[in-house]
Motif scaffolding. Structure first.
Motif, short mmCIF file in Angstrom:
data_model
loop_
_atom_site.label_atom_id
_atom_site.label_comp_id
_atom_site.label_asym_id
_atom_site.label_seq_id
_atom_site.Cartn_x
_atom_site.Cartn_y
_atom_site.Cartn_z
N ALA A 109 22.29 -50.90 16.46
CA ALA A 109 23.71 -50.86 16.85
C ALA A 109 24.58 -51.39 15.70
O ALA A 109 25.69 -50.88 15.47
CB ALA A 109 23.93 -51.68 18.11
N TYR B 198 24.49 -43.82 23.90
CA TYR B 198 23.19 -43.80 23.23
C TYR B 198 22.11 -44.43 24.09
O TYR B 198 21.00 -43.90 24.20
CB TYR B 198 23.27 -44.51 21.87
CG TYR B 198 21.98 -44.38 21.09
CD1 TYR B 198 21.71 -43.24 20.34
CD2 TYR B 198 21.00 -45.36 21.15
CE1 TYR B 198 20.52 -43.09 19.65
CE2 TYR B 198 19.80 -45.22 20.47
CZ TYR B 198 19.57 -44.08 19.73
OH TYR B 198 18.37 -43.92 19.07
N TYR B 199 22.42 -45.59 24.69
CA TYR B 199 21.39 -46.30 25.47
C TYR B 199 21.40 -45.94 26.95
O TYR B 199 20.75 -46.59 27.76
CB TYR B 199 21.52 -47.82 25.26
CG TYR B 199 21.12 -48.21 23.85
CD1 TYR B 199 19.79 -48.23 23.46
CD2 TYR B 199 22.08 -48.50 22.89
CE1 TYR B 199 19.41 -48.55 22.16
CE2 TYR B 199 21.71 -48.83 21.57
CZ TYR B 199 20.37 -48.84 21.22
OH TYR B 199 20.00 -49.15 19.94
N LYS C 146 16.10 -56.63 20.37
CA LYS C 146 16.23 -55.65 21.45
C LYS C 146 16.48 -56.38 22.77
O LYS C 146 15.74 -57.30 23.11
CB LYS C 146 14.93 -54.83 21.54
CG LYS C 146 14.85 -53.88 22.72
CD LYS C 146 15.62 -52.61 22.52
CE LYS C 146 15.35 -51.64 23.66
NZ LYS C 146 16.21 -50.49 23.66
N TYR D 134 20.21 -52.52 24.40
CA TYR D 134 20.52 -52.08 23.04
C TYR D 134 19.63 -52.80 22.04
O TYR D 134 19.07 -53.85 22.32
CB TYR D 134 21.99 -52.38 22.73
CG TYR D 134 22.34 -53.85 22.72
CD1 TYR D 134 22.39 -54.57 21.52
CD2 TYR D 134 22.59 -54.55 23.91
CE1 TYR D 134 22.68 -55.92 21.52
CE2 TYR D 134 22.88 -55.90 23.90
CZ TYR D 134 22.93 -56.58 22.71
OH TYR D 134 23.21 -57.92 22.69
N HIS D 135 19.51 -52.19 20.86
CA HIS D 135 18.81 -52.86 19.75
C HIS D 135 19.88 -53.28 18.75
O HIS D 135 20.56 -52.43 18.18
CB HIS D 135 17.81 -51.90 19.09
CG HIS D 135 16.79 -52.62 18.26
ND1 HIS D 135 17.15 -53.43 17.21
CD2 HIS D 135 15.44 -52.68 18.32
CE1 HIS D 135 16.06 -53.96 16.66
NE2 HIS D 135 15.01 -53.52 17.32
N VAL E 118 28.11 -52.52 29.47
CA VAL E 118 28.41 -52.99 28.11
C VAL E 118 29.51 -54.05 28.17
O VAL E 118 29.45 -55.08 27.50
CB VAL E 118 28.83 -51.83 27.19
CG1 VAL E 118 29.00 -52.32 25.76
CG2 VAL E 118 27.80 -50.70 27.23
N PRO F 193 23.23 -53.43 28.93
CA PRO F 193 22.71 -52.36 28.07
C PRO F 193 21.47 -52.83 27.30
O PRO F 193 21.48 -53.93 26.75
CB PRO F 193 23.87 -52.12 27.11
CG PRO F 193 24.59 -53.43 27.04
CD PRO F 193 24.44 -54.05 28.39
N ILE G 72 27.53 -47.23 22.55
CA ILE G 72 26.36 -47.91 23.13
C ILE G 72 26.03 -47.32 24.50
O ILE G 72 24.87 -47.05 24.82
CB ILE G 72 26.61 -49.44 23.22
CG1 ILE G 72 26.46 -50.03 21.82
CG2 ILE G 72 25.64 -50.12 24.18
CD1 ILE G 72 26.36 -51.50 21.72
#
Length: 817
Positions: A424, A89-90, A411, A419-420, A97, A417, A86
């Protein structure tokens, strides 16, 4: 030999920090345990051990740790791997996180606040001297900082003492203490089954010949039953009979009437017994078989099932089979409002194996759920929750269900983070080699595109359960209605006609308006001035119930103005309308019927959603007005009419996803109508009835919408053909924000050329006195995502090194929604 550990700290810092440990600590420590470590000059944080090794740090001297906080790992190896993914990627830090993933009670800091839990007497617990001193200090002073606790105990490291008190449930850390809401139980009465036939009724009346007051109650009960098919409330019966509770009690004691409470009986009163076995239609059965076939090939499965086609039953069957294999299941929902309905259904099947996890739960409840899942005991087999549930410490995850996968609420917006949860979860399923199913009546373009290009497998379910027809959708042209003077407030004559018809049939009505408050704009008819928020670039919204003008972005509010603030003219009007105004109009149009409202203003508090949903299910509310909370998968049995008050304000929005979103919202809200035997009706009011999206909603044409939108996305280089990263710069200094945005855009353009859009002010360019500016980076399919992010990291490092831009915050949002 020296030993070292790498620790993830709950701070937005890009790297892990290395600390030294002693040999005996190295023997006890494992990855995933928490340690308290000194950081900076005087602070102590609890971090998570990510690695144990023998390599000293090169740049600084490793400090020793203060304390080991756990007996066994609190974070699993799978979680550490997932956090790393995570963060990469984000484009955020592992510390961000960690903050999102662990309940706050696990993250003790030197500034944490300690409170004593109410109704706690220390005498009931065995306490050490130090624990007793802390409790005593908290009884004198309601809140202490951890630093103050260390002064009380005259020692530096107080975290173990506090940890022990948290486990004994004597103190709470860093949290608001939620009041426990007791579900409202409504008392109803009914005839025992032996008296329900006609002969039984006569026997009953004969027996009550000598008790006229009791007989009066029974006769009134028959009269209420004859007037309406709704269950009879004890309160209404007493009122109609003009009788006392004691007389009703004697009837109940004799067994002539029975009382029952609908809260506990909620799913039985429709005639269903508690569900233990599933009855599938042949279409559901076929879909289930297809899904299982794809699962054997380890494919991500997209279930495209129209509203009320019975997707939930399929999920329940899949969860059942997962549990039989001894594995855990995760059921993700986009909205807390949905959990209220689903929990009941899942508990009917899986009893205490179901756990709930979302942000309205208090800290202690979330800690409890976390521990159950970590221990993989009988209680944590099925977890139902909002997006943050993907961070729970699963050890044997067998199935992930993502319901309403198209929803933007999966999202995370702020803080990092970002994140979606859907994307994820696909990665998480891959780590566990578990099955994953995405379900929706209106899948997101990206998921459907993946299914069409064989990245996901696709299962279609296009019949409603019990072959109930899809609702009939009618479009009302309110431009014509205004001209012909056929509007009453914001209601066309057609909509009023249908509402009256539905209420006459004792059906319920849902009205959808995607804006809360009473009226979004207050305007002076003399000079045209409308009051603006001093902190944000938006006009203030009028809220009628407390006679205030409020800003929905920063919470600023002033009393409603009687005259114009600019020219002093008393001639001011409101423009536009929100849920509150619709509710007010309904009360004057239908004074005899109960109206309710479901939006952010009415669902504050932990059980806000449940109170309204329960009241609507139990038919205490006849007409429910709401924002998009209403659209998400709720299942109401008695709704025959859905009205969309104004479809245009959904469509006219400056966002490349606006049309896709409007289609999804309208079709989802339409799907709340006619979910049992009778066909439902949907009325869409619009000034632009021939708009392509409204026409596609009226014919339920998902394929047509998908094709049109995909073409536009291809032409203008948007997802699913291009990946996006959005940079948002914000600061209180207007010119600095501009300069920084220009510098960043230029640096990015030097490398990414025409794939950079901006810098550009968003539609609302100032919020809470901070100026915002956006830059959008588009990444074509053939361009490596990893290399792009490496370049972005380098540019951001150079940006942060410039002294003049120190005060500028830059937010990176990968795959913005």
């Amino acid at each position: 030999m020296s030993y070292f550990i790498d620790v993830i700290l709950p701070l937005p810092l890009d790297k892990r920090f290395t600390y030294s440990i002693e040999a005996q600590e190295a023997r006890h420590l494992q990855e995933g345990m928490r340690v308290a470590v000194p950081f900076g000059k005087s602070k102590i944080y609890s971090g998570v051990v990510a690695a144990i090794h023998e390599n000293p740090p090169e740049v600084y001297e490793a400090k020793p740790i203060s304390q080991i906080l756990d007996e066994a790992p609190l974070v699993t190896a799978h979680q550490l791997k997932f956090w790393k993914w995570i963060a990469d990627y984000y484009m955020c830090s592992e510390g961000d996180v960690l903050r999102a993933a662990l309940p706050g009670a696990f993250l003790l800091e030197s500034e944490s606040i300690v409170q004593l839990l109410k109704e706690v007497s220390p005498e009931d617990h065995e306490l050490s001297d130090e624990e007793y001193m802390v409790v005593e200090a908290l009884q004198r002073q309601s809140v202490l900082k951890i630093q103050e606790v260390s002064q009380v105990l005259e020692k530096k490291n107080v975290l173990p003492v506090l940890n022990s008190l948290v486990e004994k449930e004597l103190i709470a850390l860093n949290q608001e203490i939620y009041e426990q809401y007791k579900p409202k139980k409504i008392r109803y009465v009914r005839l025992p089954s032996k008296f329900s036939a006609e002969a039984g009724m006569h026997t009953l009346l004969d027996e009550l010949e000598k008790a006229p007051k009791q007989r009066e109650i029974v006769l009134n009960f028959f009269s209420l039953k004859a007037q309406s098919s709704k269950p009879v409330k004890a309160k209404n019966l007493l009122k109609k009979s003009n009788s006392s509770a004691a007389i009703l009690k004697s009837l109940l004691d004799k067994g002539f009437l029975e009382e029952y409470y609908l809260e506990t009986d909620r799913f039985n009163y429709t005639g269903d017994s508690p569900e233990t076995k599933l009855n599938f239609s042949e279409h559901q059965q076929q879909a289930l078989e297809e899904i299982k076939t794809y699962f054997q090939k380890d494919e991500v499965c997209l279930l495209h099932g129209i509203t009320s086609s019975g997707k939930t039953e399929i999920y329940i069957r899949l969860i059942q089979e997962t549990l039989e294999k001894g594995r855990q299941a995760l059921y993700l929902l986009p909205e807390i409002a949905l959990t209220a309905q689903l929990i009941q259904r899942l508990q009917n099947y899986f009893g205490e194996q179901v756990l709930i996890y979302h942000s309205k739960y208090s800290m202690n409840e979330r800690v409890e759920v976390y521990r159950h899942v970590l221990e993989n005991d009988n209680k944590g087999k099925v977890v139902i929750g909002a997006r943050s549930a993907i961070f729970l410490p699963f050890s044997n995850l067998g199935l992930i269900v993502i319901d309403e996968e198209h929803e933007g609420t999966f999202k995370q917006f702020d803080p990092a983070p970002r994140y979606h949860a859907r994307d994820a979860a696909v990665v998480l399923a891959n780590f566990f080699k578990s099955n994953i199913i995405l379900g929706s009546a209106t899948p997101s373009l990206e998921s459907y595109f993946n299914a069409q290009h064989n990245k996901y497998s696709l299962v279609e379910l296009n019949r409603r359960y019990g072959n109930v027809l899809l609702p009939e959708i009618e479009i009302v042209d309110i431009k014509k209605k205004h001209k012909k003077k056929q509007m009453t407030g914001h209601f066309s004559d057609r909509l009023l006609e249908e509402i009256k018809e539905a209420l006459k049939e004792e059906e319920q009505v849902i009205l959808f308006q995607n804006r809360r408050g009473f009226s979004p704009i207050l305007e002076c008819n003399t000079c045209g001035h409308s009051p603006q928020c001093p902190n944000c670039d938006v006009s203030l919204t009028f809220h009628h119930h407390n006679n205030q003008l409020r800003c929905h972005y920063c919470g600023y509010h002033i009393a409603m103005q009687q005259k114009c603030m600019a020219c002093g003219s008393p001639d001011i009007t409101t423009k536009g309308f929100g849920t509150e105004q619709i509710e007010t109009e309904l009360k004057s149009l239908f004074p005899d019927h109960k109206t309710g409202r479901m939006d952010q203003d009415t669902t504050r508090g932990k059980y806000g959603y449940e109170k309204i949903i329960n009241a609507f299910e139990q038919q205490e509310i006849d007409i429910l007005v709401g924002t998009q909370m209403l659209t998400k998968g709720l299942d109401f049995r008695h709704v025959s009419l859905v009205g969309i008050m104004n479809a245009d304000n959904l469509l006219n929005f400056p966002d490349f996803r606006a049309h896709e979103r409007s289609f999804q919202l309208m079709l989802q809200v339409a799907g709340r109508a006619g979910r049992t035997k009778k066909r439902g009706k949907v009325l869409i009011q619009s000034y632009n009835p021939y708009h392509q999206i409204i026409q596609q909603v009226s014919t339920n044409d998902y394929a047509g919408m998908y094709k049109d939108q995909l073409e536009e996305r291809y032409n203008y280089k948007y997802p699913p053909y291009y990946r996006l990263i959005r940079f948002t710069l914000k600061s209180r200094d207007f010119s600095k924000t501009n300069d920084a945005a220009d510098w960043l855009a230029k640096s990015l353009s030097n490398i990414f050329r025409e794939n950079i859009l901006g810098p550009e002010f968003p539609p609302i360019a100032r919020i809470r006195n901070e100026y915002y500016k956006n830059i959008l980076l588009k990444i074509p399919q053939q361009q490596s995502l990893g290399k792009t992010k490496t370049v972005v990291h380098k540019i951001m490092t150079s940006f942060r090194a410039i002294g003049a831009f120190r005060s500028i915050k830059v937010v990176l949002n990968v795959d913005p929604v």
